[in-house]
Design a protein around this motif. Sequence first.
Motif, PDB file in Angstrom:
ATOM      1  N   ARG A  53       0.820  -1.212   0.000  1.00  0.00           N
ATOM      2  CA  ARG A  53       0.000   0.000   0.000  1.00  0.00           C
ATOM      3  C   ARG A  53       0.853   1.262   0.000  1.00  0.00           C
ATOM      4  O   ARG A  53       0.428   2.306  -0.496  1.00  0.00           O
ATOM      5  CB  ARG A  53      -0.928   0.000   1.212  1.00  0.00           C
ATOM      6  N   ASP A  54       2.053   1.196   0.561  1.00  0.00           N
ATOM      7  CA  ASP A  54       2.915   2.378   0.655  1.00  0.00           C
ATOM      8  C   ASP A  54       3.803   2.575  -0.569  1.00  0.00           C
ATOM      9  O   ASP A  54       4.146   3.707  -0.918  1.00  0.00           O
ATOM     10  CB  ASP A  54       3.835   2.254   1.879  1.00  0.00           C
ATOM     11  N   GLN A  95       3.204   5.258  -3.423  1.00  0.00           N
ATOM     12  CA  GLN A  95       3.395   6.638  -2.988  1.00  0.00           C
ATOM     13  C   GLN A  95       4.881   6.965  -2.830  1.00  0.00           C
ATOM     14  O   GLN A  95       5.324   8.090  -3.115  1.00  0.00           O
ATOM     15  CB  GLN A  95       2.659   6.878  -1.670  1.00  0.00           C
ATOM     16  N   THR A  96       5.670   5.991  -2.403  1.00  0.00           N
ATOM     17  CA  THR A  96       7.109   6.194  -2.316  1.00  0.00           C
ATOM     18  C   THR A  96       7.698   6.420  -3.707  1.00  0.00           C
ATOM     19  O   THR A  96       8.578   7.273  -3.892  1.00  0.00           O
ATOM     20  CB  THR A  96       7.773   4.990  -1.620  1.00  0.00           C
ATOM     21  N   ASP A 144       6.140   7.827  -6.134  1.00  0.00           N
ATOM     22  CA  ASP A 144       5.757   9.199  -6.491  1.00  0.00           C
ATOM     23  C   ASP A 144       6.747  10.203  -5.896  1.00  0.00           C
ATOM     24  O   ASP A 144       7.096  11.201  -6.540  1.00  0.00           O
ATOM     25  CB  ASP A 144       4.348   9.508  -5.991  1.00  0.00           C
ATOM     26  N   ARG A 145       7.200   9.940  -4.680  1.00  0.00           N
ATOM     27  CA  ARG A 145       8.175  10.842  -4.059  1.00  0.00           C
ATOM     28  C   ARG A 145       9.503  10.807  -4.804  1.00  0.00           C
ATOM     29  O   ARG A 145      10.172  11.832  -4.968  1.00  0.00           O
ATOM     30  CB  ARG A 145       8.366  10.482  -2.592  1.00  0.00           C
ATOM     31  N   ARG A 167       5.700   0.584 -10.600  1.00  0.00           N
ATOM     32  CA  ARG A 167       4.380   0.873 -10.024  1.00  0.00           C
ATOM     33  C   ARG A 167       3.303  -0.041 -10.612  1.00  0.00           C
ATOM     34  O   ARG A 167       2.471  -0.596  -9.869  1.00  0.00           O
ATOM     35  CB  ARG A 167       4.018   2.332 -10.265  1.00  0.00           C
TER      36      ARG A 167
END
Length: 317
Positions: free
Chosen positions: A199-200, A203-204, A206-207, A238
């Motif tokens: 789930r994380d 987003q990582t 994206d960073r 991703r």
Amino acid sequence: MSKQFASHADLEEKVVSFEKLSDNAYAYTAEGDPNTGVFIGDDAVLVVDTQATPVMAQDVIHRVAEVTDKPIKYLLLSHYHAVRVFGASAYHAQQIIASRDTYDLIVERGQQDKDSEIGRFPRLFQNVESVPEGLTWPTITFEGHMTIDLGNLEVHIMQVGRGHTKGDTIAWLPEQRIMFAGDLVEYESTPYAGDCYFRDWPQTLDRLAAFNPEKLVPGRGPALKSADEVRKALAGTRSFLTDLYGSVNNGVAQGKDLKTIYRETYDFMKPRYAHWVIFDHCMPFDVSRAYDEATGHEHPRIWTAERDMEMWQQLEG
């Protein structure tokens, strides 16, 4: 077993490339085997990820010596996995750097991971007898962000979020926009997600994209030498993660058991990703972890050599 366990059938030696990304950065890659990054300043060298054994590390050391006479003073562990850390003793570095989360994972599961990975990857642990007794321990730990001055070159060392593990660490040259991302990013290589946070992780990624890297060394796969290649690698990593977790999560929601979900997810992923390096190796581990996370287990369970074999027999036997 219908398939040989993990990477036991992977016996072909890979061709190593040592590519110059700038006057200060080199990428050591090997056709989908674990990569190593090299950062060179006026005074010292930092190596990111050490290879799996001291004997294998000697090739990195030899290639560094061909391009600089500066000493390798620093090692950075992008995470705790054995194929990344057990070459460390060969470098005789002054400091071994890791995130505090990586240190905690070594304490919690380092020995089990070592035993597990050596069993999975016979070819990647060449001359395994050269690995010292015990574990590779950091001498410096950090939380969040630190910098290392190599002499007119500052390497930024950062945690940007959970993904491949909870301790993932990147190395970044902001002025040159060059990044070593470890196994947070793979290119044409299957992400190993057995210890991940599904789930994380997106987003990582994206960073990482927000840094706008122009060159990036992934954990596996060739060095990426343009912003377009970097974007493609981030998008591919991703897509693999979201496709796999989406399939598993849907199966859990429908009340299916793990073996059924594994077969359906394997068949769903195969047309798009089967040509990626270590696809068959990773899928049982990845689906097992996704199933755990989808059924409420936030943190990865520890893989042991015994658990590896039991899982493989259940899913591939």
